[in-house]
Write an enzyme that holds these catalytic residues in place. Structure first.
Site, PDB file in Angstrom:
ATOM      1  N   HIS A   1       0.840  -1.211   0.000  1.00 58.10           N
ATOM      2  CA  HIS A   1       0.000   0.000   0.000  1.00 58.10           C
ATOM      3  C   HIS A   1       0.878   1.266   0.000  1.00 58.10           C
ATOM      4  O   HIS A   1       0.676   2.179  -0.822  1.00 58.10           O
ATOM      5  CB  HIS A   1      -0.903  -0.059   1.240  1.00 58.10           C
ATOM      6  CG  HIS A   1      -1.748   1.138   1.500  1.00 58.10           C
ATOM      7  ND1 HIS A   1      -3.113   1.148   1.323  1.00 58.10           N
ATOM      8  CD2 HIS A   1      -1.430   2.386   1.941  1.00 58.10           C
ATOM      9  CE1 HIS A   1      -3.595   2.339   1.650  1.00 58.10           C
ATOM     10  NE2 HIS A   1      -2.600   3.114   2.031  1.00 58.10           N
ATOM     11  N   GLU A   2       1.849   1.297   0.896  1.00 58.57           N
ATOM     12  CA  GLU A   2       2.699   2.492   0.989  1.00 58.57           C
ATOM     13  C   GLU A   2       3.539   2.686  -0.277  1.00 58.57           C
ATOM     14  O   GLU A   2       3.769   3.819  -0.721  1.00 58.57           O
ATOM     15  CB  GLU A   2       3.619   2.399   2.214  1.00 58.57           C
ATOM     16  CG  GLU A   2       2.907   2.257   3.554  1.00 58.57           C
ATOM     17  CD  GLU A   2       1.899   3.336   3.842  1.00 58.57           C
ATOM     18  OE1 GLU A   2       2.038   4.454   3.299  1.00 58.57           O
ATOM     19  OE2 GLU A   2       0.955   3.069   4.601  1.00 58.57           O
TER      20      GLU A   2
ATOM     21  N   HIS B   1       1.588   4.473  -2.784  1.00 59.65           N
ATOM     22  CA  HIS B   1       1.666   5.939  -2.605  1.00 59.65           C
ATOM     23  C   HIS B   1       2.992   6.470  -3.160  1.00 59.65           C
ATOM     24  O   HIS B   1       3.031   7.499  -3.843  1.00 59.65           O
ATOM     25  CB  HIS B   1       1.595   6.320  -1.122  1.00 59.65           C
ATOM     26  CG  HIS B   1       0.269   6.167  -0.469  1.00 59.65           C
ATOM     27  ND1 HIS B   1      -0.908   6.621  -1.015  1.00 59.65           N
ATOM     28  CD2 HIS B   1      -0.074   5.623   0.735  1.00 59.65           C
ATOM     29  CE1 HIS B   1      -1.910   6.376  -0.177  1.00 59.65           C
ATOM     30  NE2 HIS B   1      -1.437   5.761   0.889  1.00 59.65           N
TER      31      HIS B   1
HETATM   32  N1  ARG Z   1      -3.458   3.253   6.923  1.00 58.18           N
HETATM   33  C1  ARG Z   1      -2.208   3.157   6.247  1.00 58.18           C
HETATM   34  C2  ARG Z   1      -2.039   4.276   5.198  1.00 58.18           C
HETATM   35  O1  ARG Z   1      -2.915   5.011   4.908  1.00 58.18           O
HETATM   36  C3  ARG Z   1      -1.943   1.786   5.675  1.00 58.18           C
HETATM   37  C4  ARG Z   1      -3.081   0.885   5.376  1.00 58.18           C
HETATM   38  C5  ARG Z   1      -2.572  -0.464   4.935  1.00 58.18           C
HETATM   39  N2  ARG Z   1      -3.620  -1.445   4.760  1.00 58.18           N
HETATM   40  C6  ARG Z   1      -3.387  -2.756   4.824  1.00 58.18           C
HETATM   41  N3  ARG Z   1      -4.354  -3.624   4.661  1.00 58.18           N
HETATM   42  N4  ARG Z   1      -2.198  -3.229   5.048  1.00 58.18           N
HETATM   43  O2  ARG Z   1      -1.001   4.489   4.587  1.00 58.18           O
HETATM   44 ZN    ZN Z   2      -2.474   5.093   2.545  1.00 57.81          ZN
END
Ligand code: ARG
Ligand code: ZN
Ligand code: CA
Length: 229
Positions: free
Chosen positions: A141-142, A145
């Site tokens: 996820h990161e 970004h």
């Molecule tokens: N809340 C974090 C973000 O906005 C990461 C979310 C990751 N989700 C997961 N299922 N690993 O960057």
């Molecule tokens: Zn995120």
């Protein structure tokens, strides 16, 4: 634009002096393999064209850095960061209660190169202790970004959403695994709860879309690849 790129990954483990957070080499290799599988479309969804190559692991025993990453972020990164815009610096530490990960966006490299990179909680590595977030998809996820993707719920049901055409609009973040949820009933498709850029549990997510692959490729070309620098 689809790219075919191998991203060097420099992993920096910041752990407590008593050893808490000192993730093993094999877990780091597993984490990078999870990145490769996810971005390669090995679970479901698009092959984004991004591969990942672990180029090194640094280990720093520093309890103050470990337990308050945000407070020491500048110092940590100025000591540990490697490479340029095309190197993924992946910091593993304790980001604080409930904070799973943090990332900078591609454009930000040009105003603050030193800050560039991804940070993740040591609890979120594959097999980690973070309940429901223990498959290593926080790093996925990161890294999304870091390659220019917004959350699937960016801008809610209103245009331009997440700036990607083939991810359905979503009013707000998902949590858990709410399959069949449809928070933008006047828009095409159910919520993209299985997309890596939502907030669902790791067990629920398995894909990027072709549109996201294209956006990441565009950002790579504009900001991170050789031609951009
Ligand atoms: N809340 C974090 C973000 O906005 C990461 C979310 C990751 N989700 C997961 N299922 N690993 O960057
Ligand atoms: Zn995120
Ligand atoms: Ca969209």
């Amino acid at each position: 634009q689809q790219v075919d790129v191998t991203v060097p990954v420099a992993v920096h483990i910041v752990h407590a002096e008593n050893g808490t957070g000192n993730v093993s080499d094999s877990t780091v290799r597993e984490q990078v393999a999870v990145l490769a599988e996810a971005f390669g479309g090995g679970l479901a969804g698009a092959d984004t064209g991004f591969a990942f190559d672990l180029t090194g692991i640094t280990r720093t025993a520093n309890s103050a850095w470990f337990s308050d990453f945000a407070e020491h972020e500048d110092e940590i990164k100025s000591n540990l960061r490697e490479g340029g815009a095309a190197t993924l610096n992946l910091y593993i530490a304790d980001l604080g209660e409930g904070v799973l990960g943090q990332a900078t966006f591609p454009q930000e490299y040009y105003s603050d190169p030193q800050n560039d990179g991804v940070a993740m909680s040591y609890r979120t590595v594959p097999g980690g202790s973070q309940q429901d977030f223990d498959r290593g998809y926080t790093a996925v996820h990161e890294t999304g970004h870091w390659l220019g993707l917004f959350h699937t719920f960016q801008n809610g049901c209103t245009e331009p959403g997440d700036y990607v055409d083939d991810t359905p609009y979503e009013a707000e973040q998902a949590s858990g695994c709410p399959e069949g949820r449809d928070t933008c009933p006047n828009r095409r498709g159910d919520d993209p709860v299985s997309n890596f850029m939502d907030y669902s549990d790791d067990a629920c997510m398995d894909e990027f879309t072709d549109g996201q692959a294209g956006r990441m490729g565009d950002h790579w070309t504009a900001f991170r690849g050789e031609q951009a620098q």
